[in-house]
Structures are given as structure tokens and as C-alpha cells.
Scaffold this motif. Structure first.
Motif, PDB file in Angstrom:
ATOM      1  N   ASP A  77      -3.042 104.327  49.557  1.00 52.62           N
ATOM      2  CA  ASP A  77      -2.790 105.600  48.880  1.00 52.62           C
ATOM      3  C   ASP A  77      -1.431 106.193  49.227  1.00 52.62           C
ATOM      4  O   ASP A  77      -1.152 107.352  48.920  1.00 52.62           O
ATOM      5  CB  ASP A  77      -3.888 106.611  49.225  1.00 52.62           C
ATOM      6  N   ARG A  78      -0.563 105.365  49.837  1.00 53.86           N
ATOM      7  CA  ARG A  78       0.733 105.881  50.269  1.00 53.86           C
ATOM      8  C   ARG A  78       1.903 105.145  49.620  1.00 53.86           C
ATOM      9  O   ARG A  78       3.039 105.294  50.073  1.00 53.86           O
ATOM     10  CB  ARG A  78       0.853 105.774  51.795  1.00 53.86           C
ATOM     11  N   TRP A  79       1.635 104.366  48.561  1.00 48.82           N
ATOM     12  CA  TRP A  79       2.752 103.713  47.889  1.00 48.82           C
ATOM     13  C   TRP A  79       2.450 103.515  46.411  1.00 48.82           C
ATOM     14  O   TRP A  79       1.292 103.484  45.994  1.00 48.82           O
ATOM     15  CB  TRP A  79       3.113 102.397  48.559  1.00 48.82           C
ATOM     16  N   ALA A  80       3.522 103.409  45.646  1.00 46.42           N
ATOM     17  CA  ALA A  80       3.414 103.231  44.202  1.00 46.42           C
ATOM     18  C   ALA A  80       4.491 102.277  43.715  1.00 46.42           C
ATOM     19  O   ALA A  80       5.538 102.119  44.346  1.00 46.42           O
ATOM     20  CB  ALA A  80       3.560 104.576  43.483  1.00 46.42           C
ATOM     21  N   LEU A  81       4.220 101.655  42.582  1.00 47.57           N
ATOM     22  CA  LEU A  81       5.191 100.807  41.901  1.00 47.57           C
ATOM     23  C   LEU A  81       5.779 101.599  40.742  1.00 47.57           C
ATOM     24  O   LEU A  81       5.037 102.227  39.974  1.00 47.57           O
ATOM     25  CB  LEU A  81       4.505  99.545  41.392  1.00 47.57           C
TER      26      LEU A  81
ATOM     27  N   ALA B  66       5.286 109.016  51.365  1.00 48.73           N
ATOM     28  CA  ALA B  66       4.930 107.832  50.586  1.00 48.73           C
ATOM     29  C   ALA B  66       6.176 107.005  50.304  1.00 48.73           C
ATOM     30  O   ALA B  66       7.304 107.501  50.396  1.00 48.73           O
ATOM     31  CB  ALA B  66       4.256 108.236  49.275  1.00 48.73           C
ATOM     32  N   PHE B  67       5.948 105.745  49.948  1.00 49.48           N
ATOM     33  CA  PHE B  67       7.017 104.835  49.531  1.00 49.48           C
ATOM     34  C   PHE B  67       6.863 104.544  48.038  1.00 49.48           C
ATOM     35  O   PHE B  67       5.749 104.286  47.564  1.00 49.48           O
ATOM     36  CB  PHE B  67       6.934 103.512  50.297  1.00 49.48           C
ATOM     37  N   LEU B  68       7.980 104.534  47.326  1.00 50.03           N
ATOM     38  CA  LEU B  68       8.001 104.243  45.890  1.00 50.03           C
ATOM     39  C   LEU B  68       8.892 103.032  45.658  1.00 50.03           C
ATOM     40  O   LEU B  68      10.070 103.060  46.006  1.00 50.03           O
ATOM     41  CB  LEU B  68       8.532 105.458  45.107  1.00 50.03           C
ATOM     42  N   PHE B  69       8.332 101.972  45.066  1.00 51.65           N
ATOM     43  CA  PHE B  69       9.043 100.716  44.912  1.00 51.65           C
ATOM     44  C   PHE B  69       9.378 100.419  43.455  1.00 51.65           C
ATOM     45  O   PHE B  69       8.487 100.410  42.591  1.00 51.65           O
ATOM     46  CB  PHE B  69       8.190  99.555  45.421  1.00 51.65           C
TER      47      PHE B  69
ATOM     48  N   CYS C 149       9.641 111.371  49.737  1.00 50.49           N
ATOM     49  CA  CYS C 149       9.371 109.947  49.557  1.00 50.49           C
ATOM     50  C   CYS C 149      10.604 109.104  49.852  1.00 50.49           C
ATOM     51  O   CYS C 149      11.737 109.586  49.799  1.00 50.49           O
ATOM     52  CB  CYS C 149       8.931 109.660  48.109  1.00 50.49           C
ATOM     53  N   LEU C 150      10.365 107.829  50.136  1.00 49.62           N
ATOM     54  CA  LEU C 150      11.427 106.846  50.257  1.00 49.62           C
ATOM     55  C   LEU C 150      11.326 105.892  49.077  1.00 49.62           C
ATOM     56  O   LEU C 150      10.277 105.282  48.842  1.00 49.62           O
ATOM     57  CB  LEU C 150      11.302 106.063  51.567  1.00 49.62           C
ATOM     58  N   VAL C 151      12.410 105.783  48.316  1.00 41.73           N
ATOM     59  CA  VAL C 151      12.483 104.892  47.163  1.00 41.73           C
ATOM     60  C   VAL C 151      13.149 103.588  47.584  1.00 41.73           C
ATOM     61  O   VAL C 151      14.200 103.590  48.230  1.00 41.73           O
ATOM     62  CB  VAL C 151      13.274 105.563  46.019  1.00 41.73           C
ATOM     63  N   PHE C 152      12.547 102.464  47.214  1.00 41.17           N
ATOM     64  CA  PHE C 152      13.108 101.131  47.433  1.00 41.17           C
ATOM     65  C   PHE C 152      13.669 100.656  46.104  1.00 41.17           C
ATOM     66  O   PHE C 152      12.931 100.512  45.125  1.00 41.17           O
ATOM     67  CB  PHE C 152      12.028 100.168  47.919  1.00 41.17           C
TER      68      PHE C 152
ATOM     69  N   ASP D 297      -1.110 111.613  60.696  1.00 44.04           N
ATOM     70  CA  ASP D 297      -1.222 112.251  59.386  1.00 44.04           C
ATOM     71  C   ASP D 297      -0.974 111.271  58.243  1.00 44.04           C
ATOM     72  O   ASP D 297      -0.958 111.668  57.072  1.00 44.04           O
ATOM     73  CB  ASP D 297      -0.229 113.415  59.281  1.00 44.04           C
ATOM     74  N   GLY D 298      -0.755 110.010  58.580  1.00 43.28           N
ATOM     75  CA  GLY D 298      -0.520 109.006  57.544  1.00 43.28           C
ATOM     76  C   GLY D 298       0.907 108.918  57.062  1.00 43.28           C
ATOM     77  O   GLY D 298       1.200 108.194  56.105  1.00 43.28           O
ATOM     78  N   ARG D 299       1.816 109.640  57.717  1.00 42.01           N
ATOM     79  CA  ARG D 299       3.214 109.595  57.303  1.00 42.01           C
ATOM     80  C   ARG D 299       3.863 108.294  57.785  1.00 42.01           C
ATOM     81  O   ARG D 299       3.535 107.777  58.847  1.00 42.01           O
ATOM     82  CB  ARG D 299       3.971 110.818  57.826  1.00 42.01           C
ATOM     83  N   LEU D 300       4.789 107.777  56.992  1.00 39.33           N
ATOM     84  CA  LEU D 300       5.334 106.442  57.196  1.00 39.33           C
ATOM     85  C   LEU D 300       6.759 106.473  57.722  1.00 39.33           C
ATOM     86  O   LEU D 300       7.592 107.252  57.257  1.00 39.33           O
ATOM     87  CB  LEU D 300       5.317 105.672  55.870  1.00 39.33           C
ATOM     88  N   THR D 301       7.020 105.599  58.679  1.00 41.10           N
ATOM     89  CA  THR D 301       8.354 105.419  59.243  1.00 41.10           C
ATOM     90  C   THR D 301       8.719 103.944  59.120  1.00 41.10           C
ATOM     91  O   THR D 301       7.880 103.079  59.349  1.00 41.10           O
ATOM     92  CB  THR D 301       8.395 105.837  60.724  1.00 41.10           C
ATOM     93  N   VAL D 302       9.968 103.668  58.762  1.00 46.34           N
ATOM     94  CA  VAL D 302      10.383 102.284  58.583  1.00 46.34           C
ATOM     95  C   VAL D 302      11.493 101.927  59.577  1.00 46.34           C
ATOM     96  O   VAL D 302      12.360 102.742  59.887  1.00 46.34           O
ATOM     97  CB  VAL D 302      10.849 102.027  57.129  1.00 46.34           C
TER      98      VAL D 302
END
Length: 224
Positions: A105-109, A14-17, A163-166, A214-219
């Protein structure tokens, strides 16, 4: 068009912003409000302003330990003033499109702003709040403590270390590090490069996300 896979092509659950300075810029409005407040309390405004970014208002006021000041009352005054002033609040380049490419369902603020202020600024910037939305109201201790990022990851059903935090501010970067997450630094509001060992990008234009089965994210980012 060639692209550069960030983090060695690693995928994340997931990504967390962060919000201010990461998805939107509110620096003009925030510094107007805080300059007014600092001046009323006899602080050196120029020296004070760089210290407030990325932290909860209540934590900033408490850390000053000003004699005779009710920190809770002052934080409420600051909150209302910031809600009233959103002039100049705007999306950081490409943020809305980048968020729109993410599974819901893969990111949050994860913001140091109280919920009411966060919603006001998101609206002003034309950004839609996600389903998982952690604010200053949800934690007892704000950034640089990792509690907010740990809570967001938990609400998404993942672990923070996956997770990846922005982030854009030192307090938030430290919070992400202490949560065990990887960090991508958004440099849009920086007037000078931020000293950091983490990868950084100026904005979201040219930044791309892909997901596997699997819904995993790559940037990755465009190289031109």
C-alpha cells in the motif's frame, strides 16, 4: 557493508514508479514499432525517436500535427503494434526484488502507456502490477503534466510532495517535479548521463529500502 542514505535520509510516504525505462526496458520493441510508423509518415526516424520516450503515444502523434493524420487512429495502430511486439522487454536489474521489499500500500505504478500495453510489458518482464496503477487511460493530459503523479498519490491516500518518484525520461522527471515530489533518476537505459539535478542510480541492485514504525520509506544504496 556500508550504505549511503539518499535524500539525506529523508523518509517518504510512498514511492511512485514510472514503468518503461524505469522498472523495465522496452526500448528495443518501442523503437522498432515507432521507427516503422515514422518511416510510413516520411519522418526523419533518427531525429524523431529521441522525442517520444516518457510520453503518451496520442500526445506524441498530436504534437507532430501531421496533415491529414487521424491522431486517435494512429495511436490505436501504435498500441496494437506495441502489444504484439514485446521481444526484448525485460526487467531492469534488481527491480522485482526492490518492489518485493515494499509494503503493497506504499507504492504505485504511473506510466504513459495505455493499460493493456502496460500489463503486456509487465508480464513480459516478469513484474507484478501493484494495487494502484495509473496509466495513459486515466488522465486527459500526460507527462510532463503532473496529473498522473497527483492522481497516484491521491489513490494511495498521500500527497505527492511527500512521495519519491522513480523516473528515467525528461518528460516524466518534469511531471514529478511539477507534482512537488522528490525524484530519483534510473539511468539503466541511458547511453549518456542525463543532465539532471536529481540523484541517479544505474539500477536497483544494491538499492535498499527500509520502513519505520509509521510505514514511511527511506532509500539507501550499498557502497561496497
Amino acid at each position: 557493508m556500508t550504505t549511503d542514505a539518499l535524500f539525506g535520509g529523508r523518509s517518504f510516504a510512498a514511492f511512485l514508479f514510472d514503468m518503461d525505462g524505469t522498472l523495465l526496458t522496452s526500448i528495443e520493441a518501442a523503437e522498432r514499432v515507432w521507427s516503422n510508423w515514422a518511416g510510413r509518415h516520411g519522418l526523419d526516424v533518427a531525429a524523431f525517436l529521441p522525442t517520444l520516450h516518457g510520453k503518451r503515444a496520442i500526445d506524441t502523434v498530436r504534437q507532430l500535427a501531421l496533415p491529414g493524420v487521424d491522431a486517435d487512429a494512429e495511436a490505436e495502430w501504435i498500441l496494437q503494434a506495441e502489444i504484439d511486439d514485446v521481444d526484448g522487454v525485460r526487467e531492469i536489474g534488481g527491480a522485482a526484488a526492490f518492489l518485493g521489499a515494499l509494503p503493497a500500500d506504499r507504492w504505485a505504478l504511473v506510466t504513459s502507456a495505455p493499460r493493456l500495453l502496460a500489463l503486456r510489458r509487465l508480464e513480459a518482464a516478469g513484474l507484478t502490477p501493484p494495487a494502484v496503477f495509473v496509466t495513459a487511460d486515466d488522465v486527459a493530459i500526460g507527462k510532463p503534466e503532473p496529473d498522473c503523479y497527483l492522481l497516484a498519490a491521491s489513490r494511495l491516500g498521500v500527497v505527492a510532495s511527500d512521495c519519491l518518484v522513480f523516473e528515467d525520461a525528461p518528460a516524466g522527471i518534469e511531471a514529478g517535479e511539477r507534482a512537488g515530489a522528490s525524484v530519483l533518476v534510473i539511468q539503466a537505459t541511458h547511453t549518456a548521463p542525463l543532465a539532471s539535478s536529481h540523484p541517479g542510480v544505474s539500477h536497483y541492485e544494491g538499492l535498499r529500502v527500509s520502513s519505520d514504525a509509521d510505514g514511511r520509506l527511506t532509500v539507501s544504496r550499498d557502497l561496497g
